[in-house]
Structures are given as C-alpha cells and as structure tokens.
Design a protein around this motif. Structure first.
Motif, PDB file in Angstrom:
ATOM      1  N   VAL A 178      55.399 -30.241  94.923  1.00 34.30           N
ATOM      2  CA  VAL A 178      56.545 -30.759  94.633  1.00 34.30           C
ATOM      3  C   VAL A 178      57.326 -31.545  95.695  1.00 34.30           C
ATOM      4  O   VAL A 178      58.002 -32.649  95.431  1.00 34.30           O
ATOM      5  CB  VAL A 178      57.712 -29.289  94.852  1.00 34.30           C
ATOM      6  CG1 VAL A 178      59.009 -29.803  94.710  1.00 34.30           C
ATOM      7  CG2 VAL A 178      57.256 -28.312  93.561  1.00 34.30           C
ATOM      8  N   TYR A 287      60.829 -29.315  87.809  1.00 32.72           N
ATOM      9  CA  TYR A 287      59.431 -28.540  88.001  1.00 32.72           C
ATOM     10  C   TYR A 287      59.605 -26.810  87.270  1.00 32.72           C
ATOM     11  O   TYR A 287      60.711 -26.186  87.735  1.00 32.72           O
ATOM     12  CB  TYR A 287      58.966 -28.085  89.515  1.00 32.72           C
ATOM     13  CG  TYR A 287      58.624 -29.697  90.205  1.00 32.72           C
ATOM     14  CD1 TYR A 287      57.383 -29.892  90.141  1.00 32.72           C
ATOM     15  CD2 TYR A 287      59.557 -30.314  90.485  1.00 32.72           C
ATOM     16  CE1 TYR A 287      57.063 -31.260  90.548  1.00 32.72           C
ATOM     17  CE2 TYR A 287      59.124 -31.570  91.480  1.00 32.72           C
ATOM     18  CZ  TYR A 287      57.937 -31.834  91.190  1.00 32.72           C
ATOM     19  OH  TYR A 287      57.629 -33.254  91.868  1.00 32.72           O
ATOM     20  N   VAL A 354      55.227 -30.137  85.124  1.00 32.42           N
ATOM     21  CA  VAL A 354      55.981 -31.344  85.841  1.00 32.42           C
ATOM     22  C   VAL A 354      56.412 -31.952  84.725  1.00 32.42           C
ATOM     23  O   VAL A 354      55.909 -32.691  84.019  1.00 32.42           O
ATOM     24  CB  VAL A 354      55.002 -32.177  86.668  1.00 32.42           C
ATOM     25  CG1 VAL A 354      55.737 -33.348  87.342  1.00 32.42           C
ATOM     26  CG2 VAL A 354      54.387 -31.308  87.838  1.00 32.42           C
TER      27      VAL A 354
END
Lengths: 360, 360
Positions: A178, A287, A354
């Motif tokens: 991330v 995410y 994602v």
C-alpha cells in the motif's frame, strides 16, 4: 470449480452413497472430535505417536472413562481419524495428526465449535427472515457486532483467535504493497478499533490516517490513539456508512477497506463503493482486503471459506457473505472502479484488490 | 475394521489435511444441507435432473432468495453435493441424488437434524457426568424415555420415523426364525408398548406372550391387549429389570430381547442376562435382536451406527451404546450363554443372536 466438477461427476454410485450417509450423520462425528479433544484423548493419542496406545493405557493417560474411550474410538476409527493395529493399539491417522496439529484446522475447528455450532441450527430461519436467527444462543442483539465483547468465555476466545489470525496476519504483507511511491496518507473506511490505523502509524512515522466508522467506533479509536500518542496522526469521521451522508473528501491518495465489505449485502457494498468513488481524488487508489472464494491456494480452502460464510448468515448479520471473487468484481465495477492488480495469499487467506477509478 | 485401516494408512498427506479441514467445518456443511432441504432447493434441483437449473430458475422454483441460493450452492458445489456446468446450470451430483432420495440416508439425516444436532453439543458433559446432558434442549427428564411423547413436533416425528424403520422392519424377518419347531410361547423382556407381542399374536393364533417391563409399560400393554382382544394371550410381569428381584419363571421355550440391551451399560447387560439365565428352562432359547457394529453389510453402515451410538450418550441415557459384536459376545458369554447362530441383515440393520445356556 471446474476441477471439482470433473471429480464429482466421476464419483461412482457406491462411493456417492457412502458420502451421502457420512454427510447425514456428520454432526455426530464432529461432536465426537470435540469430546475426544476435551477429554484429552486427542492429545494422548498424538503424544503416543505411531506406536499408539491400548484402550487401557489411553484411559490412564487421559481423564476419560472406558465407556467414552470405546464409544469415541469406534467413531474415530470408522471415520478415518484414528486406526487400530492388529495388536489392539490405537493411533492417529494422518487425518487425525493434521486435525490435532494444523494451526488453521484448529482455529477453524474451535471457531466452528464454540461460536457457530449451536447457532447454525438457526440457518434456515436466518435465510427466511434476513436476520442472524442463531445469534439468540448468545444474546438478544440485532447483529453479533455489539455482542462480541459479551460472548461467553470460550466463544469469545475462539472468536478473537479466528479474527486475529484471519485479519492481523495479512497486515504486515499489505503495508509495503500500500505505502509505495510516496503515499503517506490513507482513509480507512470501517476502521473499527483502529488496528489498521495503528499498524500504519507503526509502519512509517510520516503516515497519517483518516478513519470513517460509526460514532462508537470513532470514540474508541480517538481514545486509543490518544493513549498511544498518535492523536495528531489519526483523525476520525463518525458516520453510518449506510446513511445518505456522503463520505468526507479526505484528500488521501490511498483508501482502505479491510474485511469490511463482507459484512454487507451486494447492494449495500455497491452503495458504499460509490460513496468512496465520489469522495476519492481521481488518482487515488482503493485497496480492498478480503478473503475471496475462488482465490485460495487449495480447493479445500475455498470450500472452507464457502462453508464458514454461513457464519455471517446465522450468527453475524443475516445478510452478508464471504464473496466469490467473480461476484465481488461485479460490485467493484458497478461502482465505477476497475481492478488494476490482485495480490493473493496475504495472511491466512486474504486477497488484496488494488482498484482505480475507471477512466471517463 | 482391517480394511479401513489399510485404507486410512495409505491416505497421502495432502488428502489427509483436506479431510481434517473438512471435518473441522462439517457442521456448516450439514446445516447448509438442512437449509437447502427446508428451502425447497434440494427438491427443485432433484426434479431438474441432469439438465439442472440456472440460479435464477432455482430461485423461481423454490422459495429461496438469491442470497440463500448463492450462499448454499457455493457450499454444495465445493463439498460435492451439487455441480455447476460451464453454462452456469446447477444439478445434483450422485452424492446429492442419494442424499435426497435414499430412504435410509433420509431417516438418519432427519433423526440427526431434529433429535440430535443441538443436544450433541452436550456430548462431553454427558461422558463426564454419565447422564444425557444434551437432553436439556427438550426437557428436564433423567432419560429420554419418559419424554418421547412430549418431544416437539419435528423431533417427535423424526424419532418415531427412526424407531419405526430400525425396529419394526426387522420383526417380519425375525418371526419365522423364532417360532420354529413347535415353539408357541415367548417371554419378551423389555416389551415396552407391546409391539413385538402384538406381532407374535398376529403371526400365529396359538402363540402366547409374557411381557416383563416397568409397571407403566405393563399397564400400557395390558390396556392395548385388552382393546385388541388379546388379553388372554398376553400376560404382563411388572418389575424393574435392574432391581434385585429375579425374573419370573415363565416356562416359555423362547425368550426375547429386542433393541433393549443397548439401553444399558455393560455391567447392567450382564446382570440382566444372568437373571434371564436363572429364570429360563435349560432347553429354552434366548433371542437377542440388536443393531451391532461390525455386522453391517457395508463399512459405511457400521460407521454410521458407531456415530449414532452417541445419541444414547448425549440424549437418551448417558451410559449405553450400540455395541460392537465382539463386545456383545463377551456379555452373553459372561452370563452363561453361548451364541449358537447369528442372523444378520434383519430389517434395516439388525442382527439376531440365537443363544443357549452353556452346558454345565
């Protein structure tokens, strides 16, 4: 799923009849395994290794009666968990050894036994009434979430053990995925008790987190962050994500939803994702961390996830699921996102999606 | 049992781990099958045959929601009960077809679901305390026997369905084996409601029956026989078979115990058999009708019997079992009998032991 179709299509009649018989009496076998565990028989057999124990020795080494040992070994042997040598010594089979020693089998077993077994009796009513009808075995709550802390001893322990292993183990693997490319802030939708926010703060000292959740959850997060000296880095935005209220435009380049959407129905999920879409910058990344059916490393893990999804129906909320990947993909796209990358195998069974806003 | 040892010993590690996982979550699968049955999905899928149904068609043909259909089919497919074609049509596998249509699977399934599932949660306590701790889900009785008539609707129905098929189906096959060589009288120890006595009277008009059982049972038998005009042929001897009181010397050449000894512990069984031995003429024959583990036509039937034996522990009395043949043989011999002949396969799963007093 194709693999398993080929396999089941080939199942010959006798084996299929045997399997139907085994399914019909499976609660007896499950509870036999519970009793063997609770009465110390499993541990004694495991410690005896391949040499095994006679019935008498087993009764000496564990606090079980001759009656319990005979009754339960008869089941264990005939369902492939234990075996009896020609000399009358009992030992665990490979299946029994895994049952006793595999961490994930153990976590699922205890969660099933302590949290779900009794309440699953209310599964049909839960589907009929769109509410977790099995939850009444623990208390009079509309969903399990306000009741977690009040669950009786072993149920609470097994719930948290399950939650810990399923959620927390994925975080260390998710963090570096991330926080790339100079991303230093994130909006955590459904931040709950602030576990992810704390992980982010610990991961890098420049990271700032915005938490969106119900007022009670935000209060907890505020208190915890103040105690840990993180109040300046973690801000909270109290709201009901299902209300008409739009999400705050936090301006963060990353948005995060971890084991959160599986608590909602498909239409609720799409509505939540649309609100995130409206609040996010055009170049922000969403995410989503979820256990997804169809993305597990082994077929049996997908099967277990499909089975344990019924926890949501009978005990948690009566309306949500562990979703299959292909259904989840539809929700994400319906809200205006596209899935850019998929990372499988985070923690015990999580997939990290994602997602970016679709180009206009 | 040797066959199954060879098989389980060969189980490779991955398949053993898979099986351990499946065992750990088996209550989810069992309750999924219950919900699919109750929501009409099983019947709809069965009627659709190999052509199958799309998800939408299934929801039209059965009163189940899209949510229920998706959640439950995911489990059914991944545990081999249903299959999904490449065109997205769902149909039952061979296992599913047997699950829906096999009479014995159905009887065991309903007995497990309606009578045993919830109470089996008390199995460990039942072993620890030598009482049917799971029975509290139905009432505050020391054993299930005084409560049978007061069980709630579906539990009572499934209990009697089970009892009917397991006991009654064996009688027509047992009658010609018992009443041979001019035998025209029989003592029925544990005659209960007089079912066997009535069968005997209907079988041949010269047969006379002596029933030994608790006073309440004898009253029932007396009343029923009077109603049916059989009072002159059926006499009753009220007593507690576990008391010190000897059995009456009825003088009959045949003695009968049908699915009676499985309600007692080993020492109680030997004591009852010794009392029969003392009361019987030297040339009388003792017939014992029991479902015996190890005498079933298929390994899975022995396995199911071993599993369902836990009904006695958790719900019925906390102390008895469906016994394995080799243990039962020891009881019979300890009481001074020898097994002269063994007839397997009476009714659904019964074995008839023909025993005589050992020669001095």
């Amino acid at each position: 799923m194709k693999e398993s179709i080929k396999k089941t299509r080939r199942t010959p009649a006798l084996e299929a009849l045997n399997e139907a018989h085994r399914l019909a009496v499976s609660p007896f076998v499950f509870q036999a395994l519970c009793a063997m565990t609770d009465l110390g028989m499993m541990r004694a057999l495991d410690e005896a290794g391949s040499e095994g124990l006679t019935l008498e020795a087993l009764c000496e080494k564990s606090p079980c009666s001759d009656y319990a040992a005979r009754s339960l070994l008869e089941v264990a042997v005939r369902f492939g968990v234990a075996q009896r040598s020609d000399e009358g010594r009992f030992s665990l089979t490979n299946t029994g050894i895994f049952f006793v020693n595999d961490l994930h089998v153990g976590i699922n077993f205890r969660f099933t036994r302590d949290v779900c077994y009794e309440g699953l009796g209310g599964l049909t009513d839960s589907f009929r009434e769109s509410r977790p009808a099995g939850l009444k075995v623990f208390g009079d709550w509309p969903t399990i979430y306000p009741g977690i802390q009040k669950l009786p001893g072993r149920a609470k322990e097994s719930w948290f053990e399950f939650d810990h292993h399923y959620s927390d183990e994925a975080y260390p693997k998710a963090l570096p995925l991330v926080f790339t490319d100079g991303i230093d802030s994130i909006t955590d939708v459904g931040g709950n008790t602030g576990k992810w926010a704390r992980s982010c703060c610990a991961w890098r000292s420049d990271i700032r987190v915005a938490v969106i959740d119900l007022p009670e959850q935000c209060e907890t997060v505020d208190r915890v962050m103040a105690e840990e000296g993180l109040a300046s880095r973690v801000t909270t935005h109290p709201m009901n994500v299902l209300s008409d209220q739009p999400f705050p435009k936090t301006g963060t380049k990353a948005w995060w939803m971890s084991q959160f959407l599986d608590c909602f129905s498909p239409s609720q999920i799409v509505s939540i994702l649309k609100k995130a879409h409206a609040a996010m910058e055009d170049d922000a990344v969403l995410y989503i961390l979820e256990p997804l059916i169809g993305r597990q490393p082994f077929p049996v893990a997908d099967a277990c996830l499909a089975a344990m999804s019924l926890y949501f129906t009978a005990l948690a909320n009566g309306t949500s699921r562990f979703y299959p990947y292909d259904e989840f993909e539809v929700f994400v796209e319906a809200a205006g996102f596209e899935i850019e990358r998929v990372h499988d195998g985070l923690g015990m069974e999580h997939t990290l999606l994602v997602c970016r806003k679709k180009k206009a």
